[in-house]
Every structure is written in C-alpha cells, then in structure tokens.
Design a protein around this motif. Structure first.
Motif, PDB file in Angstrom:
ATOM      1  N   ASP A  94      44.500  15.233  -6.960  1.00 20.17           N
ATOM      2  CA  ASP A  94      45.837  15.311  -6.397  1.00 20.17           C
ATOM      3  C   ASP A  94      45.747  15.062  -4.895  1.00 20.17           C
ATOM      4  OD1 ASP A  94      48.526  15.639  -6.457  1.00 20.17           O
ATOM      5  OD2 ASP A  94      48.512  17.816  -6.715  1.00 20.17           O
ATOM      6  N   THR A  95      46.795  14.490  -4.306  1.00 17.66           N
ATOM      7  CA  THR A  95      46.793  14.248  -2.860  1.00 17.66           C
ATOM      8  C   THR A  95      48.003  14.922  -2.218  1.00 17.66           C
ATOM      9  OG1 THR A  95      47.995  12.170  -3.088  1.00 17.66           O
ATOM     10  CG2 THR A  95      45.590  12.036  -3.020  1.00 17.66           C
ATOM     11  N   TYR A  96      47.828  15.312  -0.953  1.00 17.50           N
ATOM     12  CA  TYR A  96      48.870  15.974  -0.179  1.00 17.50           C
ATOM     13  C   TYR A  96      48.932  15.328   1.195  1.00 17.50           C
ATOM     14  CZ  TYR A  96      48.396  19.656  -3.688  1.00 17.50           C
ATOM     15  OH  TYR A  96      48.348  20.350  -4.864  1.00 17.50           O
ATOM     16  N   GLU A  97      50.151  15.172   1.718  1.00 17.13           N
ATOM     17  CA  GLU A  97      50.329  14.714   3.091  1.00 17.13           C
ATOM     18  C   GLU A  97      50.606  15.941   3.943  1.00 17.13           C
ATOM     19  OE1 GLU A  97      52.740  11.126   4.878  1.00 17.13           O
ATOM     20  OE2 GLU A  97      54.069  12.837   4.535  1.00 17.13           O
ATOM     21  N   CYS A  98      49.824  16.112   4.996  1.00 15.18           N
ATOM     22  CA  CYS A  98      50.019  17.286   5.838  1.00 15.18           C
ATOM     23  C   CYS A  98      49.935  16.905   7.310  1.00 15.18           C
ATOM     24  CB  CYS A  98      48.996  18.368   5.499  1.00 15.18           C
ATOM     25  SG  CYS A  98      47.307  17.818   5.454  1.00 15.18           S
ATOM     26  N   GLY A  99      50.582  17.713   8.132  1.00 15.84           N
ATOM     27  CA  GLY A  99      50.525  17.533   9.569  1.00 15.84           C
ATOM     28  C   GLY A  99      49.310  18.260  10.130  1.00 15.84           C
ATOM     29  N   MET A 100      49.037  18.032  11.410  1.00 15.49           N
ATOM     30  CA  MET A 100      47.901  18.672  12.063  1.00 15.49           C
ATOM     31  C   MET A 100      48.348  19.281  13.389  1.00 15.49           C
ATOM     32  SD  MET A 100      44.908  15.842  11.518  1.00 15.49           S
ATOM     33  CE  MET A 100      43.621  16.848  12.200  1.00 15.49           C
ATOM     34  N   VAL A 101      47.756  20.423  13.740  1.00 11.50           N
ATOM     35  CA  VAL A 101      47.990  21.033  15.044  1.00 11.50           C
ATOM     36  C   VAL A 101      46.935  20.459  15.986  1.00 11.50           C
ATOM     37  CG1 VAL A 101      48.059  23.190  16.351  1.00 11.50           C
ATOM     38  CG2 VAL A 101      48.903  23.125  13.992  1.00 11.50           C
ATOM     39  N   LEU A 102      47.383  19.668  16.966  1.00  9.86           N
ATOM     40  CA  LEU A 102      46.473  18.970  17.872  1.00  9.86           C
ATOM     41  C   LEU A 102      46.836  19.252  19.322  1.00  9.86           C
ATOM     42  CD1 LEU A 102      46.525  15.482  16.129  1.00  9.86           C
ATOM     43  CD2 LEU A 102      44.713  17.170  15.979  1.00  9.86           C
ATOM     44  N   THR A 103      45.871  19.028  20.207  1.00  8.19           N
ATOM     45  CA  THR A 103      46.142  19.122  21.644  1.00  8.19           C
ATOM     46  C   THR A 103      46.519  17.727  22.151  1.00  8.19           C
ATOM     47  OG1 THR A 103      43.858  18.672  22.257  1.00  8.19           O
ATOM     48  CG2 THR A 103      44.456  20.979  21.897  1.00  8.19           C
ATOM     49  N   GLY A 104      46.984  17.660  23.384  1.00 10.90           N
ATOM     50  CA  GLY A 104      47.429  16.388  23.959  1.00 10.90           C
ATOM     51  C   GLY A 104      46.339  15.338  24.052  1.00 10.90           C
ATOM     52  N   THR A 105      45.129  15.749  24.464  1.00 12.59           N
ATOM     53  CA  THR A 105      44.050  14.769  24.607  1.00 12.59           C
ATOM     54  C   THR A 105      43.588  14.248  23.251  1.00 12.59           C
ATOM     55  OG1 THR A 105      42.439  16.572  24.739  1.00 12.59           O
ATOM     56  CG2 THR A 105      43.223  15.635  26.822  1.00 12.59           C
ATOM     57  N   GLU A 106      43.712  15.065  22.193  1.00 13.12           N
ATOM     58  CA  GLU A 106      43.354  14.602  20.852  1.00 13.12           C
ATOM     59  C   GLU A 106      44.304  13.505  20.397  1.00 13.12           C
ATOM     60  OE1 GLU A 106      41.326  18.389  18.630  1.00 13.12           O
ATOM     61  OE2 GLU A 106      43.482  18.463  18.974  1.00 13.12           O
ATOM     62  N   VAL A 107      45.582  13.685  20.647  1.00  5.21           N
ATOM     63  CA  VAL A 107      46.571  12.675  20.255  1.00  5.21           C
ATOM     64  C   VAL A 107      46.340  11.384  21.037  1.00  5.21           C
ATOM     65  CG1 VAL A 107      49.030  12.132  20.159  1.00  5.21           C
ATOM     66  CG2 VAL A 107      48.256  14.424  19.609  1.00  5.21           C
ATOM     67  N   LYS A 108      46.050  11.495  22.322  1.00  6.78           N
ATOM     68  CA  LYS A 108      45.797  10.301  23.133  1.00  6.78           C
ATOM     69  C   LYS A 108      44.558   9.564  22.635  1.00  6.78           C
ATOM     70  CE  LYS A 108      48.061  11.824  27.328  1.00  6.78           C
ATOM     71  NZ  LYS A 108      47.922  12.071  28.770  1.00  6.78           N
ATOM     72  N   SER A 109      43.530  10.305  22.249  1.00  6.83           N
ATOM     73  CA  SER A 109      42.327   9.690  21.704  1.00  6.83           C
ATOM     74  C   SER A 109      42.631   9.005  20.369  1.00  6.83           C
ATOM     75  CB  SER A 109      41.237  10.747  21.522  1.00  6.83           C
ATOM     76  OG  SER A 109      40.047  10.162  21.087  1.00  6.83           O
ATOM     77  N   LEU A 110      43.474   9.629  19.541  1.00  8.46           N
ATOM     78  CA  LEU A 110      43.851   9.032  18.253  1.00  8.46           C
ATOM     79  C   LEU A 110      44.699   7.779  18.448  1.00  8.46           C
ATOM     80  CD1 LEU A 110      44.659  12.207  16.134  1.00  8.46           C
ATOM     81  CD2 LEU A 110      42.691  10.699  15.911  1.00  8.46           C
ATOM     82  N   ARG A 111      45.532   7.758  19.489  1.00  8.81           N
ATOM     83  CA  ARG A 111      46.341   6.563  19.764  1.00  8.81           C
ATOM     84  C   ARG A 111      45.454   5.356  20.074  1.00  8.81           C
ATOM     85  NH1 ARG A 111      51.327   7.492  18.936  1.00  8.81           N
ATOM     86  NH2 ARG A 111      52.368   9.384  19.625  1.00  8.81           N
TER      87      ARG A 111
END
Length: 159
Positions: free
Chosen positions: A24-41
């Motif tokens: 089974d699969t689930y879509e979930c959000g993540m609690v991230l910091t600002g620098t993590e999001v910038k790195s993911l971008r």
C-alpha cells in the motif's frame, strides 16, 4: 511571485521496488526547516537508506539524506536527521497496526513537490526473498522479450 502548480520529482528510491513487495502507498507531508527546502529545490536528496517508523502516535522518517544548503549559515540543518511525517490519525493507526505484524516495514518511494509543498510517497512493504527477486526479474525479461517479438512480427507484416 506566482504560486507553483503541478508536480516536480526530487528523488526516487528505485531500489525499494526491487527489494520489497509494495502492499500500500501513502502520500504524506514532511516537517522541514527552511534550508532543507532550499536544498530540495536544487533537486538534491537521497532516499536509498531511508526508513520510516511509528512512535507515540506519530510517523518519523530517518536516514534520508538531504545535503546541507550551500549558501546556508549557522542555521543549516544536519543532513541525516529524523523528520516528522504528516498523515491523518486513522492512517497512522493503520500503519502502526500493520508494522507490528512480522515482516512489514515502511519504506520511502519518492519525494516530490506538489503545488509548492514537499510530499513523500511512503509504502507499506514486505521484504522479498532472493528467489522472489529472481522471479520478478525473469517476469520482466519475459514481458520485454514478448513485446520485442510482437513488434518484430508487426514490422515484418507491414513490409
């Protein structure tokens, strides 16, 4: 600034589909910091060694590699910290019950941006045995060979 729409893939765990049978699969959000999001971008992440677990009515993901943001200062995050996943309470309870069964585990499949927010595709999975992996590879190879044979027959027929 315009609002983002659509999906943009950041990272994918191709090894997981080989190593596990996905139930089974689930879509979930993540609690991230600002620098993590910038790195993911910048499109930098690695899910290969990652795993998720339930603890105290919450779902956590550990060992997912999000490298430090290059322009970050002392506020930078640690690359392999554990991160909280955001799911509905009923989904968490269901996952807790299933992971207590023998052999069931939570594996991250992919990480992507959906309408500007980071989402993680989490799978409830069971580990494959070596012979299961061989059988899956054999089935893939057989379907590939039959598709080639059908395509070759069509080409000969068109001449």
């Amino acid at each position: 600034m315009a609002k983002e729409t659509g999906q943009k893939l950041i990272a994918q765990n191709k090894k997981a589909r080989h190593e596990y049978t996905i139930l089974d699969t689930y879509e979930c959000g993540m609690v991230l910091t600002g620098t993590e999001v910038k790195s993911l971008r910048e499109g930098r992440a690695n899910l290969v060694d990652g795993y998720a677990y339930t603890q105290g009515g919450e779902v956590w993901i550990d060992n997912v590699f999000i490298p430090e943001y290059t322009q970050g200062t002392w506020t930078n995050h640690s690359a392999r910290r554990k991160r909280k996943l955001l799911l509905h309470k009923m989904e968490i309870r269901k996952l807790e019950a299933k992971t207590k069964e023998t052999g069931h585990t939570l594996v991250p499949l992919s990480m992507y941006f959906k309408d500007g927010r980071v989402k993680l595709e989490l799978a409830l999975a069971v580990g494959k045995k070596l012979y299961d992996k061989r059988q899956t590879l054999r089935e893939k190879q057989d379907t590939r060979e039959t598709a080639r044979a059908v395509a070759a027959a069509r080409r000969r027929q068109q001449r």
